[in-house]
Scaffold this motif. Structure first.
Motif, PDB file in Angstrom:
ATOM      1  N   ILE A 236       6.242   0.613   6.600  1.00 48.09           N
ATOM      2  CA  ILE A 236       5.426   0.291   7.799  1.00 48.09           C
ATOM      3  C   ILE A 236       4.677  -0.787   7.728  1.00 48.09           C
ATOM      4  O   ILE A 236       4.008  -1.031   6.663  1.00 48.09           O
ATOM      5  CB  ILE A 236       4.707   1.407   8.305  1.00 48.09           C
ATOM      6  N   GLU A 237       4.789  -1.798   8.399  1.00 50.15           N
ATOM      7  CA  GLU A 237       4.226  -3.211   8.401  1.00 50.15           C
ATOM      8  C   GLU A 237       2.929  -2.925   9.242  1.00 50.15           C
ATOM      9  O   GLU A 237       2.741  -2.584  10.286  1.00 50.15           O
ATOM     10  CB  GLU A 237       4.869  -4.486   9.115  1.00 50.15           C
ATOM     11  N   LEU A 238       1.785  -3.311   8.576  1.00 47.20           N
ATOM     12  CA  LEU A 238       0.353  -3.076   9.224  1.00 47.20           C
ATOM     13  C   LEU A 238      -0.490  -4.178   9.018  1.00 47.20           C
ATOM     14  O   LEU A 238      -0.424  -5.008   7.866  1.00 47.20           O
ATOM     15  CB  LEU A 238      -0.208  -1.899   8.666  1.00 47.20           C
ATOM     16  N   ASP A 239      -1.464  -4.694  10.051  1.00 44.64           N
ATOM     17  CA  ASP A 239      -2.379  -5.740   9.639  1.00 44.64           C
ATOM     18  C   ASP A 239      -3.712  -4.997   9.326  1.00 44.64           C
ATOM     19  O   ASP A 239      -4.398  -4.531  10.087  1.00 44.64           O
ATOM     20  CB  ASP A 239      -2.608  -6.394  10.860  1.00 44.64           C
TER      21      ASP A 239
ATOM     22  N   GLY B 117      -6.813  -8.445   8.602  1.00 44.83           N
ATOM     23  CA  GLY B 117      -6.253  -9.669   8.275  1.00 44.83           C
ATOM     24  C   GLY B 117      -5.090  -9.664   7.451  1.00 44.83           C
ATOM     25  O   GLY B 117      -4.623 -10.973   7.272  1.00 44.83           O
ATOM     26  N   VAL B 118      -4.882  -9.001   6.601  1.00 46.66           N
ATOM     27  CA  VAL B 118      -3.683  -8.937   5.542  1.00 46.66           C
ATOM     28  C   VAL B 118      -2.774  -8.396   6.033  1.00 46.66           C
ATOM     29  O   VAL B 118      -2.471  -7.141   6.357  1.00 46.66           O
ATOM     30  CB  VAL B 118      -4.272  -8.627   4.242  1.00 46.66           C
ATOM     31  N   ARG B 119      -1.609  -9.078   6.114  1.00 46.70           N
ATOM     32  CA  ARG B 119      -0.214  -8.342   6.486  1.00 46.70           C
ATOM     33  C   ARG B 119       0.234  -7.307   5.287  1.00 46.70           C
ATOM     34  O   ARG B 119       0.525  -7.759   4.167  1.00 46.70           O
ATOM     35  CB  ARG B 119       1.089  -9.515   6.451  1.00 46.70           C
ATOM     36  N   THR B 120       0.264  -6.108   5.367  1.00 45.40           N
ATOM     37  CA  THR B 120       0.774  -5.001   4.448  1.00 45.40           C
ATOM     38  C   THR B 120       1.759  -4.117   4.524  1.00 45.40           C
ATOM     39  O   THR B 120       2.000  -3.781   5.712  1.00 45.40           O
ATOM     40  CB  THR B 120      -0.723  -4.243   4.237  1.00 45.40           C
ATOM     41  N   SER B 121       2.478  -4.123   3.524  1.00 41.81           N
ATOM     42  CA  SER B 121       3.810  -2.991   3.660  1.00 41.81           C
ATOM     43  C   SER B 121       3.474  -1.923   3.216  1.00 41.81           C
ATOM     44  O   SER B 121       2.996  -1.665   2.069  1.00 41.81           O
ATOM     45  CB  SER B 121       5.068  -3.824   2.998  1.00 41.81           C
TER      46      SER B 121
ATOM     47  N   ALA C 205       0.796  -1.171   0.131  1.00 45.86           N
ATOM     48  CA  ALA C 205      -0.014  -0.078   0.062  1.00 45.86           C
ATOM     49  C   ALA C 205       0.863   1.212  -0.011  1.00 45.86           C
ATOM     50  O   ALA C 205       1.907   1.188   0.672  1.00 45.86           O
ATOM     51  CB  ALA C 205      -0.795  -0.022   1.080  1.00 45.86           C
ATOM     52  N   ALA C 206       0.596   2.256  -0.640  1.00 45.38           N
ATOM     53  CA  ALA C 206       1.568   3.313  -0.848  1.00 45.38           C
ATOM     54  C   ALA C 206       0.560   4.581  -0.205  1.00 45.38           C
ATOM     55  O   ALA C 206      -0.636   4.793  -0.658  1.00 45.38           O
ATOM     56  CB  ALA C 206       1.766   3.690  -2.209  1.00 45.38           C
ATOM     57  N   VAL C 207       1.096   5.581   0.376  1.00 43.15           N
ATOM     58  CA  VAL C 207       0.587   6.752   0.782  1.00 43.15           C
ATOM     59  C   VAL C 207       1.469   7.799   0.085  1.00 43.15           C
ATOM     60  O   VAL C 207       2.573   7.880   0.423  1.00 43.15           O
ATOM     61  CB  VAL C 207       0.893   6.901   2.691  1.00 43.15           C
ATOM     62  N   ALA C 208       0.783   8.603  -0.613  1.00 42.45           N
ATOM     63  CA  ALA C 208       1.467   9.571  -1.503  1.00 42.45           C
ATOM     64  C   ALA C 208       0.751  11.041  -0.973  1.00 42.45           C
ATOM     65  O   ALA C 208      -0.266  11.216  -0.674  1.00 42.45           O
ATOM     66  CB  ALA C 208       1.294   9.394  -2.729  1.00 42.45           C
ATOM     67  N   VAL C 209       2.043  12.010  -0.928  1.00 39.27           N
ATOM     68  CA  VAL C 209       1.629  13.151  -0.727  1.00 39.27           C
ATOM     69  C   VAL C 209       1.917  14.339  -1.824  1.00 39.27           C
ATOM     70  O   VAL C 209       2.983  14.166  -2.381  1.00 39.27           O
ATOM     71  CB  VAL C 209       2.215  13.786   0.711  1.00 39.27           C
ATOM     72  N   ILE C 210       0.946  14.864  -2.230  1.00 34.84           N
ATOM     73  CA  ILE C 210       0.884  15.710  -3.354  1.00 34.84           C
ATOM     74  C   ILE C 210       0.438  17.157  -2.928  1.00 34.84           C
ATOM     75  O   ILE C 210      -0.149  17.524  -1.925  1.00 34.84           O
ATOM     76  CB  ILE C 210       0.070  15.159  -4.464  1.00 34.84           C
ATOM     77  N   GLY C 211       0.987  18.293  -3.842  1.00 35.94           N
ATOM     78  CA  GLY C 211       0.665  19.387  -3.540  1.00 35.94           C
ATOM     79  C   GLY C 211       1.554  20.626  -4.025  1.00 35.94           C
ATOM     80  O   GLY C 211       2.307  20.099  -4.547  1.00 35.94           O
ATOM     81  N   PRO C 212       1.293  22.072  -3.872  1.00 34.23           N
ATOM     82  CA  PRO C 212       2.378  22.896  -4.461  1.00 34.23           C
ATOM     83  C   PRO C 212       3.819  22.770  -3.923  1.00 34.23           C
ATOM     84  O   PRO C 212       3.746  22.227  -2.461  1.00 34.23           O
ATOM     85  CB  PRO C 212       1.734  24.367  -3.926  1.00 34.23           C
ATOM     86  N   TYR C 213       4.800  23.333  -4.519  1.00 30.90           N
ATOM     87  CA  TYR C 213       6.089  23.157  -3.969  1.00 30.90           C
ATOM     88  C   TYR C 213       6.031  24.110  -2.768  1.00 30.90           C
ATOM     89  O   TYR C 213       5.255  25.288  -2.838  1.00 30.90           O
ATOM     90  CB  TYR C 213       6.953  23.477  -4.992  1.00 30.90           C
ATOM     91  N   ARG C 214       6.919  24.141  -1.851  1.00 32.18           N
ATOM     92  CA  ARG C 214       7.409  24.550  -0.756  1.00 32.18           C
ATOM     93  C   ARG C 214       6.038  24.860   0.011  1.00 32.18           C
ATOM     94  O   ARG C 214       5.704  25.769   0.835  1.00 32.18           O
ATOM     95  CB  ARG C 214       7.737  26.152  -1.039  1.00 32.18           C
ATOM     96  N   SER C 215       5.227  23.560   0.267  1.00 29.48           N
ATOM     97  CA  SER C 215       3.981  23.603   1.140  1.00 29.48           C
ATOM     98  C   SER C 215       4.127  22.789   2.211  1.00 29.48           C
ATOM     99  O   SER C 215       3.240  22.458   3.118  1.00 29.48           O
ATOM    100  CB  SER C 215       2.942  23.242   0.421  1.00 29.48           C
ATOM    101  N   GLY C 216       5.454  21.953   2.212  1.00 25.84           N
ATOM    102  CA  GLY C 216       5.613  21.433   3.428  1.00 25.84           C
ATOM    103  C   GLY C 216       5.272  19.826   3.457  1.00 25.84           C
ATOM    104  O   GLY C 216       5.156  19.136   4.486  1.00 25.84           O
TER     105      GLY C 216
END
Length: 602
Positions: free
Chosen positions: A109-112, A115-119, A61-72
């Protein structure tokens, strides 16, 4: 041929990964997974990021952060990963963007999850709207992050703008297009969970969820306005996200943003720390493994999917080409609109409606000619051409309203000036029809010449009415005032001729005038009948000649001349007769009781 080459390169990469030739020993760091080419227009895969992901055998699973440049964005990811700036994603405090392309944190980060072990991997993306890049590059980064992620965090500073909604809408459309080209148009696109994150939330009243709901709500368009229709189409394109979106806000961590990397949790704002932990829980609660065609993807499968999407992106046969044309034409449109506005601004309002319309038409034709010479494309250029015409009409309407306002302001000032002038002429010390007529004509002529613009017709009617009333009132009062003035004047001259200068001809003339005025009105019952007498007309003509001429305005100089005349009379009475006698004047009253010739009595 390009596809085969890309697959070959990728296969070679995988062989090297399997053999360990490019083995990375420490994955506890950030790696580039997608990099820009030297021209900063296309994207390419990076070996380090591929190795970090390819080694994962569990669902990803992927967590992506998008947004304007120089926005932290990078600082936010470090906070979510509980990392400092010196060990996590690179954070820059310069004006340019720090992250190039898309980066991944090497240790998932390993999360359950159900019931599915997810990276869970965290992805940092290059901010859009930075200098030195084309819009098509930003679109590709945005769309690729949308396709790759399971949770898409849209990081926005302070509030949501219409441009932010439009950019997200376009990215979702591109993502659907890429997914359809890779997996087939009959395969449904499964969007990521969208998290609207408003950082440094200073807004009061509405919650961020209410703000997002209101921003995405359809705008009523009962009149069929094209601009509103376009705004609603943008919102319709986000329908694929369905209910997969939520909103969250983060307050400012600390006032000194450049020192954030050196601050511990205890030095940050307590409310920020509390909200940050809530955000971590929210992300963990909505994350799910990446699913393509109903199947979870492991590391190698995720890379294969990523490579197919990226290859479709780099072909350029995507709607982002149209976006680039629109952006290009938008710049020309703005320049042409600026040219038109500049030409129109050269007008010194107010002007006549015809002059304004002629200038508008000439300026519009010139602006359209410039656009026709410089625009790019056909279909999109037609839309831009129509948009330019609409924008010109909006500016023209503003000039019409400005011209009406300035015309009304100018004509009102001229009208008020003439009204005051007429009021002054009504109360002349020495009534003069000639002076009134001169003032009347001056007002009328100055108004006719100086009052211009759309308000002139209305004020002309008001001016004509006001001048007519003033003229009627002056004529009505003129004879009465002149009659009363002449009666008073004749009595004064009787006193002056009899007792002051003792000039009996002046006294006789004054008595004749007084008797004529009084006896005539008694004989013919009213003063009005006098005004038709030829003698009265002669008196009026003589009066007008004496009181006002182009060279002498007696009403203005009556008092100074009266003072001078009084001084001369006083001088003559005191010194002139004693020195010169009476030989210089007409016969005067003689005092025969003079004591100088009487014999002296002893």
């Amino acid at each position: 041929m390009e596809i085969s080459s890309g697959v070959l390169v990728f296969s070679i990469f995988l062989c090297f990964f399997a053999s360990g030739s490019f083995s990375i020993e420490d994955f506890h760091q950030a790696f580039p997974i997608v990099e820009p080419d030297p021209g900063h227009t296309k994207l390419r895969l990076s070996r380090e990021g591929l190795e970090a992901i390819g080694r994962i055998t569990t669902p990803i699973a992927a967590v992506a952060v998008i947004g304007p440049y120089r926005s932290g964005k990078s600082f936010l990811l470090n906070q979510l990963l509980s990392l400092s700036c010196y060990e996590g994603f690179g954070v820059g405090h310069m004006r340019d963007t720090k992250t190039k392309g898309i980066w991944v944190w090497g240790t998932p980060i390993e999360l359950d999850i159900d019931g599915v072990r997810t990276s869970v991997f965290y992805l940092d993306t290059e901010g859009f709207e930075s200098i030195g890049k084309s819009n098509v590059y930003d679109d590709r980064i945005f769309a690729l992050a949308t396709v790759m992620s399971s949770v898409l965090i849209y990081n926005l500073p302070e509030t949501i703008r219409e441009a932010d909604i439009s950019r997200l809408s376009f990215a979702v459309e591109l993502a659907e297009e890429f997914y359809g080209r890779v997996k087939g148009q009959d395969i449904a696109f499964e969007p990521a969970k969208l998290l609207w994150l408003i950082q440094r939330d200073f807004l009061q009243g509405k919650s961020v969820q209410e703000m997002v709901d209101e921003a995405l709500r359809h705008v009523p368009n009962n009149d069929g306005d094209k601009n509103i229709e376009m705004v609603n189409q943008i919102r319709d394109s986000l329908a694929v996200m369905g209910d997969n979106s939520t909103a969250f806000s983060l307050p400012q961590p600390h006032l000194q943003r450049t020192k954030l990397c050196d601050l511990k949790d205890g030095e940050l704002e307590p409310m920020y720390v509390k909200k940050r932990e809530q955000l971590k829980e929210l992300v963990a609660g909505i994350i799910h493994p990446k699913i393509v065609q109903g199947k979870h993807l492991n590391g190698k499968e995720f890379i294969s999917f990523l490579e197919q999407i990226l290859e479709a992106l780099n072909k350029g046969e995507i709607p982002s080409t149209g976006s680039l044309v629109e952006v290009f034409n938008k710049g020309i449109l703005e320049r042409c609109l600026k040219l038109y506005s500049g030409w129109m601004a050269a007008l010194h309002l107010p002007v006549s409606e015809k002059h304004l319309e002629d200038t508008h038409q000439k300026s519009r034709d010139e602006a359209m000619k410039v656009f026709d010479e410089q625009h790019f494309g056909r279909h999109h250029a037609k839309k831009s051409f129509e948009q330019l015409d609409e924008e010109i009409q909006k500016v023209y309407k503003n000039f019409i309203m400005g011209n009406e306002y300035q015309s009304s302001k100018l004509c009102e000032a001229l009208y008020t000036k003439c009204e005051e002038k007429m009021d002054q002429l009504q109360v002349l010390r020495l009534p003069s029809m000639a002076k009134f007529n001169v003032g009347f004509l001056q007002c009328n002529q100055s108004f006719e010449v100086e009052c211009v613009g759309p308000s002139k017709a209305n004020y002309e009617r008001r001016m004509k009415k006001m001048l007519g009333k003033s003229q009627s009132l002056f004529i009505k009062e003129y004879n009465h005032r002149l009659f009363n003035w002449l009666v008073a004047f004749s009595l004064v001259m009787v006193v002056v001729g009899r007792f002051i200068i003792k000039f009996f001809l002046i006294e006789i003339g004054a008595w004749i005038l007084f008797i004529f005025l009084e006896t005539y009105t008694r004989m013919f019952w009213s003063a009005e009948s006098l005004y038709y007498n030829p003698v009265w007309h002669f008196i009026v003509a003589t009066w007008e000649t004496l009181v006002y001429s182009p060279f002498l305005d007696l009403d203005r100089w009556a008092i100074p001349m009266g003072v001078i005349l009084a001084i001369l009379i006083l001088y003559w009475r005191c010194y002139g007769r004693r020195k010169h006698g009476s030989r210089w004047l007409l016969p005067l009253y003689n005092n025969k009781k003079s004591g100088s010739n009487r014999p002296r009595s002893d």
